[in-house]
Scaffold this active site. Structure first.
Site, PDB file in Angstrom:
ATOM      1  N   ARG A  45     -28.500  13.223 -39.812  1.00 57.83           N
ATOM      2  CA  ARG A  45     -29.278  14.463 -39.381  1.00 57.83           C
ATOM      3  C   ARG A  45     -30.502  14.878 -40.011  1.00 57.83           C
ATOM      4  O   ARG A  45     -30.229  15.204 -41.245  1.00 57.83           O
ATOM      5  CB  ARG A  45     -28.244  16.176 -39.621  1.00 57.83           C
TER       6      ARG A  45
ATOM      7  N   THR B  29     -34.239  20.279 -40.204  1.00 56.51           N
ATOM      8  CA  THR B  29     -34.253  21.372 -38.261  1.00 56.51           C
ATOM      9  C   THR B  29     -32.527  21.180 -37.529  1.00 56.51           C
ATOM     10  O   THR B  29     -32.413  21.277 -36.988  1.00 56.51           O
ATOM     11  CB  THR B  29     -34.574  19.949 -37.373  1.00 56.51           C
TER      12      THR B  29
ATOM     13  N   ASP C  81     -21.085  12.187 -47.312  1.00 57.63           N
ATOM     14  CA  ASP C  81     -21.517  12.121 -49.283  1.00 57.63           C
ATOM     15  C   ASP C  81     -19.553  11.840 -49.689  1.00 57.63           C
ATOM     16  O   ASP C  81     -19.597  11.055 -50.601  1.00 57.63           O
ATOM     17  CB  ASP C  81     -21.752  13.087 -49.737  1.00 57.63           C
TER      18      ASP C  81
ATOM     19  N   ASP D 140     -20.260  17.680 -46.686  1.00 58.47           N
ATOM     20  CA  ASP D 140     -20.045  16.426 -46.206  1.00 58.47           C
ATOM     21  C   ASP D 140     -19.490  15.250 -45.991  1.00 58.47           C
ATOM     22  O   ASP D 140     -18.920  14.730 -47.305  1.00 58.47           O
ATOM     23  CB  ASP D 140     -21.636  16.300 -47.120  1.00 58.47           C
TER      24      ASP D 140
HETATM   25  C1  PRP Z   1     -22.828  13.913 -40.388  1.00 61.52           C
HETATM   26  C2  PRP Z   1     -22.048  13.647 -39.861  1.00 61.52           C
HETATM   27  C3  PRP Z   1     -22.081  14.355 -37.981  1.00 61.52           C
HETATM   28  C4  PRP Z   1     -23.174  14.612 -38.119  1.00 61.52           C
HETATM   29  C5  PRP Z   1     -22.417  16.138 -37.640  1.00 61.52           C
HETATM   30  O1  PRP Z   1     -23.246  13.257 -40.097  1.00 61.52           O
HETATM   31  O2  PRP Z   1     -20.652  12.484 -39.657  1.00 61.52           O
HETATM   32  O3  PRP Z   1     -22.850  12.209 -38.016  1.00 61.52           O
HETATM   33  O4  PRP Z   1     -23.699  15.516 -39.476  1.00 61.52           O
HETATM   34  O5  PRP Z   1     -23.554  16.866 -37.428  1.00 61.52           O
HETATM   35  P1  PRP Z   1     -24.319  17.861 -35.919  1.00 61.52           P
HETATM   36  O6  PRP Z   1     -22.654  17.837 -34.799  1.00 61.52           O
HETATM   37  O7  PRP Z   1     -25.131  19.010 -36.255  1.00 61.52           O
HETATM   38  O8  PRP Z   1     -24.922  16.430 -35.733  1.00 61.52           O
HETATM   39  P2  PRP Z   1     -25.062  13.509 -41.309  1.00 61.52           P
HETATM   40  O9  PRP Z   1     -25.891  13.340 -40.517  1.00 61.52           O
HETATM   41  O10 PRP Z   1     -24.725  13.811 -42.616  1.00 61.52           O
HETATM   42  O11 PRP Z   1     -25.350  11.457 -41.501  1.00 61.52           O
HETATM   43  P3  PRP Z   1     -23.911  10.480 -42.530  1.00 61.52           P
HETATM   44  O12 PRP Z   1     -22.604  10.057 -41.998  1.00 61.52           O
HETATM   45  O13 PRP Z   1     -25.102   9.383 -42.775  1.00 61.52           O
HETATM   46  O14 PRP Z   1     -23.729  11.513 -44.046  1.00 61.52           O
HETATM   47  N1  URA Z   2     -21.394  16.946 -41.904  1.00 58.03           N
HETATM   48  C1  URA Z   2     -20.803  16.803 -42.685  1.00 58.03           C
HETATM   49  O1  URA Z   2     -19.915  16.317 -43.256  1.00 58.03           O
HETATM   50  N2  URA Z   2     -19.990  18.133 -42.819  1.00 58.03           N
HETATM   51  C2  URA Z   2     -20.264  19.423 -41.676  1.00 58.03           C
HETATM   52  O2  URA Z   2     -19.661  20.504 -42.201  1.00 58.03           O
HETATM   53  C3  URA Z   2     -21.079  19.512 -41.014  1.00 58.03           C
HETATM   54  C4  URA Z   2     -22.509  17.941 -40.515  1.00 58.03           C
END
Ligand code: PRP
Ligand code: URA
Length: 214
Positions: free
Chosen positions: A109, A113, A208, A205
């Site tokens: 993400r 945006t 993380d 997150d």
């Molecule tokens: C997080 C989570 C989902 C997404 C959810 O991943 O693991 O994939 O956000 O958000 P959305 O429904 O608004 O798309 P992130 O993009 O932070 O990546 P990561 O898993 O590498 O931390």
């Molecule tokens: N991605 C995450 O990891 N946590 C949230 O709350 C939203 C998106």
């Protein structure tokens, strides 16, 4: 917590799931425990999502007599983690279905945006013949999950079941509106998204917290 009534949505709310989820949400839970809990919750969700696996009769000789028993009828399954946080759910599902193939969809993400950027997609052979379990702990805006679903539909997959741990009404609606045939399993539909598109109350997150990167 929110209630959404749709036959394609299953909230896995077994007491043990709610107990583990409450520890997962706690900001003081360690990275090690967080990772372990994600694995355990994935097992509960996988168990529920595979409830309708077809069975076949087999003859088994117990120490006392021969009987007709049931075994899983060789259904082809693929686990599709959405990188990176979805990886944390793979081992739990593999402990239920050790023969499953694993494909990967890389989506991240954008912090401004909130839209997902695709950076990787590698799916197993004959993916269109498989039941695909798409795993990602968080369903926020739904952008990432709908993008993952689109990769699979483009590859001809018919049976898609999405497994998330924490969702919110905005994301659930986005996914169910996007795809009329998808099935969605989650442990909780939380209250709402905040202005940064994080789930409230949520757990922060997930990526993380699984990897200890913050
Ligand atoms: C997080 C989570 C989902 C997404 C959810 O991943 O693991 O994939 O956000 O958000 P959305 O429904 O608004 O798309 P992130 O993009 O932070 O990546 P990561 O898993 O590498 O931390
Ligand atoms: N991605 C995450 O990891 N946590 C949230 O709350 C939203 C998106």
């Amino acid at each position: 917590m929110a209630t959404i009534s749709d036959p394609r949505l299953v909230v896995v709310d077994h007491p043990l799931v709610q107990h583990k989820l409450s520890i997962l949400r706690d900001k003081d839970t360690s990275t090690k425990d967080f990772r372990q809990l994600v694995t355990e919750l994935a097992i509960f969700e996988g168990y529920e999502a595979l409830r309708d696996l077809p069975l076949e009769d087999v003859q088994v000789e117990t120490p006392l007599e021969v009987m007709t028993a049931k075994r899983v009828a060789g259904k082809k399954i693929a686990i599709i983690p959405v990188l990176r946080a979805g990886l944390g759910m793979v081992d739990g599902i593999l402990s239920l279905v050790p023969t499953a193939r694993v494909g990967h969809v890389g989506l991240e993400r954008d912090h401004e945006t909130h839209l997902p950027r695709a950076y990787y997609c590698k799916l197993p052979p004959a993916v269109d013949e498989r039941t695909c379990l798409v795993v990602d702990p968080m369903l926020a805006t739904g952008g990432s999950l709908t993008a993952a679903i689109q990769f699979l539909r483009d590859a001809g997959v018919r049976d898609i079941r999405c497994l998330t741990i924490v969702s919110c009404p905005e994301g659930v609606r986005a996914v169910l509106d996007f795809d009329p045939d998808v099935r969605l399993y989650t442990c909780s539909v939380d209250r709402e998204l905040n202005d940064d598109a994080y789930i409230l109350p949520g757990l922060g997150d997930a990526g993380d917290r699984i990897y200890g990167t913050k």
